[in-house]
Design an enzyme around this catalytic site. Sequence first.
Site, short mmCIF file in Angstrom:
data_model
loop_
_atom_site.label_atom_id
_atom_site.label_comp_id
_atom_site.label_asym_id
_atom_site.label_seq_id
_atom_site.Cartn_x
_atom_site.Cartn_y
_atom_site.Cartn_z
N GLU A 18 41.41 40.76 -41.34
CA GLU A 18 42.67 41.34 -40.84
C GLU A 18 43.68 40.23 -40.54
O GLU A 18 44.88 40.37 -40.81
CB GLU A 18 42.41 42.16 -39.55
CG GLU A 18 41.62 43.43 -39.76
CD GLU A 18 40.11 43.21 -39.86
OE1 GLU A 18 39.66 42.03 -39.83
OE2 GLU A 18 39.37 44.19 -40.00
N GLY B 6 33.75 23.54 -32.38
CA GLY B 6 33.64 24.21 -31.08
C GLY B 6 34.96 24.85 -30.70
O GLY B 6 35.66 24.35 -29.81
N TYR B 7 35.31 25.92 -31.40
CA TYR B 7 36.56 26.63 -31.10
C TYR B 7 36.25 27.92 -30.31
O TYR B 7 36.79 28.15 -29.24
CB TYR B 7 37.31 27.06 -32.37
CG TYR B 7 37.64 25.99 -33.37
CD1 TYR B 7 37.83 24.66 -32.99
CD2 TYR B 7 37.80 26.32 -34.72
CE1 TYR B 7 38.16 23.71 -33.94
CE2 TYR B 7 38.13 25.36 -35.66
CZ TYR B 7 38.31 24.06 -35.27
OH TYR B 7 38.64 23.13 -36.21
N SER B 8 35.40 28.78 -30.89
CA SER B 8 35.18 30.12 -30.31
C SER B 8 34.47 30.03 -28.97
O SER B 8 33.67 29.13 -28.74
CB SER B 8 34.34 30.97 -31.26
OG SER B 8 34.94 31.04 -32.52
N SER C 162 28.13 26.57 -34.97
CA SER C 162 27.13 26.52 -36.06
C SER C 162 26.75 25.09 -36.42
O SER C 162 27.63 24.22 -36.45
CB SER C 162 27.67 27.25 -37.29
OG SER C 162 28.00 28.57 -36.94
N GLU D 39 39.67 25.00 -43.19
CA GLU D 39 38.53 25.90 -43.05
C GLU D 39 38.65 27.08 -44.02
O GLU D 39 37.68 27.55 -44.58
CB GLU D 39 38.42 26.40 -41.61
CG GLU D 39 37.21 27.29 -41.39
CD GLU D 39 36.88 27.52 -39.93
OE1 GLU D 39 37.64 27.07 -39.08
OE2 GLU D 39 35.83 28.13 -39.68
#
Length: 401
Positions: free
Chosen positions: A372, A124-126, A158, A240
């Site tokens: 990027e 649960g980061y974003s 996810s 990750e």
Amino acid sequence: MDFRESDELAAHRDAARAWVRANVRPEWVDEQRRSGCHQTPALHERLARDGILAAGWPKEYGGGDVDPDYARAVFDECARTGLHFDGWSTTSMVLHTVLHVGTEEQKRRYLPGALRGEILIALGYSEPDSGSDVAAAKTTAVRDGDAWVVDGQKMFTSTAQVCSHVFVLARTNPDAPKHAGLSLLLVPTDDPGFECRPIHTLGGQVTNATFYSSVRVPGTALIGEVDQGWNAMRVALVYERGVSGPASVDWSLAPDLAAWADGARRPDGTPVLDDPLVAERIGRIAVEEEVSRLLGGWMNWHAAQGGVPGTEGSMRKLYWSESGQRHLADALDVLGAEGLLAPDAPDAPAGGMFEHEFRAAAVTTIYGGASEVLRDIIAERCLGLPRSRPQVKPARPAGTG
Ligand SMILES: Cc1cc2nc3c(=O)[nH]c(=O)nc-3n(C[C@H](O)[C@H](O)[C@H](O)COP(=O)(O)OP(=O)(O)OC[C@H]3O[C@@H](n4cnc5c(N)ncnc54)[C@H](O)[C@@H]3O)c2cc1C
């Protein structure tokens, strides 16, 4: 590092294929594609039962005797059937973080349970307003006695629909600079204040928006120090992009594409593979898949020596995702109209794998570190090029001035 495949590795691969034949049901792939959930509980139970989840982890925290190379071969062979195990990948990243920054009590609580297959953890980061700039998280955790109270929203959590916990990045000090006031908490998904809503994606995967309304967790759910979440998170991000993330599993498109091109016929009746342009494209895919596999081996070797595969993981993730997208686009070109047949079409080449993976690959250059951002990391840390943004100083514990 020795790049040759040892006899031992080849034997592991044979044993892993036998494990997959005995344990994996073909309908699980259809089920994952139908539901969009990239984690199959029945597969997870079997991986736990046979000690494959526990391979390579410290014995004192539930690790087992199964050879980690064999375990990796089993995951590779499962992936070749089209199965995903994203819930285990994210769990494993969090377990690495707990090992690095958790307390002894947390290691003894979370690791054995997860290695037995009983604890599954989503990331649960974003949030709606922060992805690459993950330190801009607005979800809050407020101290209340011995507990923390979590409020906010996360995006793209996810496999949360099948997970027991979410590893939540929360703001614990709104007055500190952006990177200095964050903490990480393991939040159980059975709390009444937790809600999970599906997000359907182009690739067929169903990820989630998750909501936290006064979710109360004990103080022991805080992983690492208060307000030091950014430092702990950097460990999680390395894993990750490295040994546990999406790029930890190899793609292997060339053999299936070559088999199709050998069997399919051109208008003059000759095999499609006789076309030199087709053969050249398949050859290039095979070479680049091998390069990607070797970069993965290099990253795993580095981790096995006790290192944290930072830039190695970024290189492998970048190469794996960008070459994979090119290969799938090439494959669809070679397949022509047949390449558009989805997995539910009876005559789809390789069971529709190419069409499905082409869609699924679109997100691989975004999640787990966008291309990027990875290029920036490689440019700065490997090539010594100047930073494109100000240096973030490690956060100091509260009260140290
Ligand atoms: C299918 C899927 C599953 C996901 N699963 C999870 C999950 O389980 N848990 C979770 O927490 N998140 C998850 N994510 C979120 C993912 O990590 C973010 O989408 C990703 O970090 C990019 O953030 P963003 O979408 O906000 O895009 P942005 O960060 O807004 O990026 C937009 C564009 O700007 C570029 N960009 C951003 N910053 C820079 C920079 N500094 N320099 C150069 N270019 C830059 C990016 O490369 C990209 O091209 C998932 C996303 C997807 C699509």
